[in-house]
Design an enzyme around this catalytic site. Structure first.
Site, PDB file in Angstrom:
ATOM      1  N   CYS A 114       0.700  -1.806   0.234  1.00  0.00           N
ATOM      2  CA  CYS A 114      -0.594   0.121  -0.093  1.00  0.00           C
ATOM      3  C   CYS A 114       0.494   1.040   0.095  1.00  0.00           C
ATOM      4  CB  CYS A 114      -0.744   0.087   1.432  1.00  0.00           C
ATOM      5  SG  CYS A 114      -1.870  -1.307   1.448  1.00  0.00           S
ATOM      6  N   HIS A 255      -3.848   6.398   3.365  1.00  0.00           N
ATOM      7  CA  HIS A 255      -4.017   5.555   2.767  1.00  0.00           C
ATOM      8  C   HIS A 255      -6.018   5.239   3.684  1.00  0.00           C
ATOM      9  CE1 HIS A 255      -4.085   1.714   1.084  1.00  0.00           C
ATOM     10  NE2 HIS A 255      -3.783   0.532   1.892  1.00  0.00           N
ATOM     11  N   ASN A 285      -9.989  -0.771   0.018  1.00  0.00           N
ATOM     12  CA  ASN A 285      -8.620  -0.605   0.069  1.00  0.00           C
ATOM     13  C   ASN A 285      -7.942  -1.246  -1.124  1.00  0.00           C
ATOM     14  OD1 ASN A 285      -6.169  -0.748   0.636  1.00  0.00           O
ATOM     15  ND2 ASN A 285      -5.836  -2.125   2.907  1.00  0.00           N
TER      16      ASN A 285
END
Ligand code: COA
Length: 328
Positions: A114, A255, A285
């Protein structure tokens, strides 16, 4: 005289198919209520079977190049951040180079989960500043739907597909610039979040094929704790390096993994929630793509304006973390 490195354009692409929590609940033992309460996610996008990570990446890249007014054939460097490459080799960036027609570009992937888009940003910035390249296309792209275990409700509800891109080049006088970057890694925590199978440590064979080892495995609670601390520290590092105070920050783009993590970071950074960008309710996500998509949405909707101070901060498998402070 150098004026630093600017973001000349952003772009994103989300696959058409929307999978809502209610639809997901028809084939996974979960509920909209559980997912929303624990994560804030309401839906995610799922790429078509013939839509690979490189295709998502190229579509996002085309939009960023158009905005930057740079022709594909003039791109000098392509970095794709991904943990869901089209193939283990060659790099997804090579497919993207071919799809875009950026035949002069050096192309390679970064695997930092990520945090990958911000790893790519730091690399590209430094390579442009050192004079190695005039411009760079950095892309975060993921087709996580191919790497989640749809039988594991503790992970499959969290992830989605998508891509985001940015074009970097040397800034001219009066243009915005990247003020500060930070990246970090803690290899002691590789076990907290990984895809255990499909690499040289554990090839997929006829004997283990039923165990779904080439899918994401995560110790969610542990990851949660590390995420909050690491992101807070990394964000503070770039805020300090850029000489900013909390009140100078126009927008924080964290994030997009979990709304509770985002809220915890906002309060630790002393930034009010209305200055924190959130789109995870729409996309879940999307790992390396998440910050890149969020940056593009914030830019195109006018939430980022010229002169704004933007702080981006990410965290992911590795463990990895990264942050960047930008004057837009
Ligand atoms: N639907 C319904 N119930 C579920 C579920 C789902 N999708 N997933 C887990 N559960 C159940 C569990 O089985 C458990 O039931 P039990 O108490 O009867 O054993 C209960 O819900 C609580 O599970 P737990 O794993 O303790 O939940 P949690 O509060 O830790 O939340 C996460 C789980 C994954 C949402 C949370 O740990 C998290 O967000 N972690 C960070 C993950 C992340 O962001 N990773 C990416 C970083 S880049």
């Amino acid at each position: 005289m150098s004026h630093g490195v600017t973001i000349a354009g952003t772009g994103s692409y989300l696959p058409e198919k929307i999978l809502t929590n209610d639809e997901l609940s028809k084939f996974v033992d979960t509920s909209d209520e559980w997912i929303v309460t624990r994560t804030g996610i309401k839906a995610r996008r799922i790429a078509a079977d013939d839509e690979h990570t490189s295709h998502l990446a190229s579509k996002a890249a085309e939009r960023a190049l158009e905005q930057a007014n740079i022709a594909a054939e003039d791109v000098e460097l392509i970095i794709v951040a991904t943990i869901t490459p089209d193939t283990l080799t060659p790099a997804t960036a090579c497919y993207v180079q071919q799809q875009l027609g950026s035949h002069k570009a050096v192309a390679f992937d970064v695997s930092a989960a990520c945090s990958g888009f911000l790893y790519a940003m730091k690399l590209a910035k430094n390579l442009i500043e050192s004079g190695s390249f005039k411009n760079a296309l950095i892309i975060g792209a993921e087709k996580l739907s191919s790497f989640v275990n749809w039988k594991d409700r503790t992970t499959c509800v969290l992830f989605g597909d998508g891509a985001g891109a940015a074009v970097l080049r040397a800034a001219e006088e009066g243009e915005g610039r990247i003020l500060a970057t930070d990246i970090g890694t803690d290899g002691k925590q590789t076990h907290l979040l990984n895809i255990p199978g499909g690499g040289s440590a554990c090839p997929i064979t006829i004997d283990n094929a039923g165990e779904r080892l080439a899918t994401l495995a995560m110790l969610g609670k542990e990851v949660f704790k590390h995420a909050v601390t690491r992101m807070k520290n990394s964000a503070n590092t770039v805020i300090e390096r850029a000489g900013l105070q909390a009140e100078d920050i126009s927008i924080v783009i964290p994030h997009q993994a979990n709304l509770r993590i985002i809220d915890a970071i906002a309060s630790r950074l002393d930034v009010p929630n209305e200055r924190v960008f959130v789109n995870l309710h729409k996309y879940g996500n999307t790992s390396a793509a998440a910050i890149a998509i969020a940056l593009d949405e914030a830019h195109r909707t006018g939430e980022i304006k010229k002169g704004d101070k933007v702080v981006m901060v990410a965290f992911g498998a590795g463990l990895t973390w990264a942050a960047a402070a930008i004057e837009w």
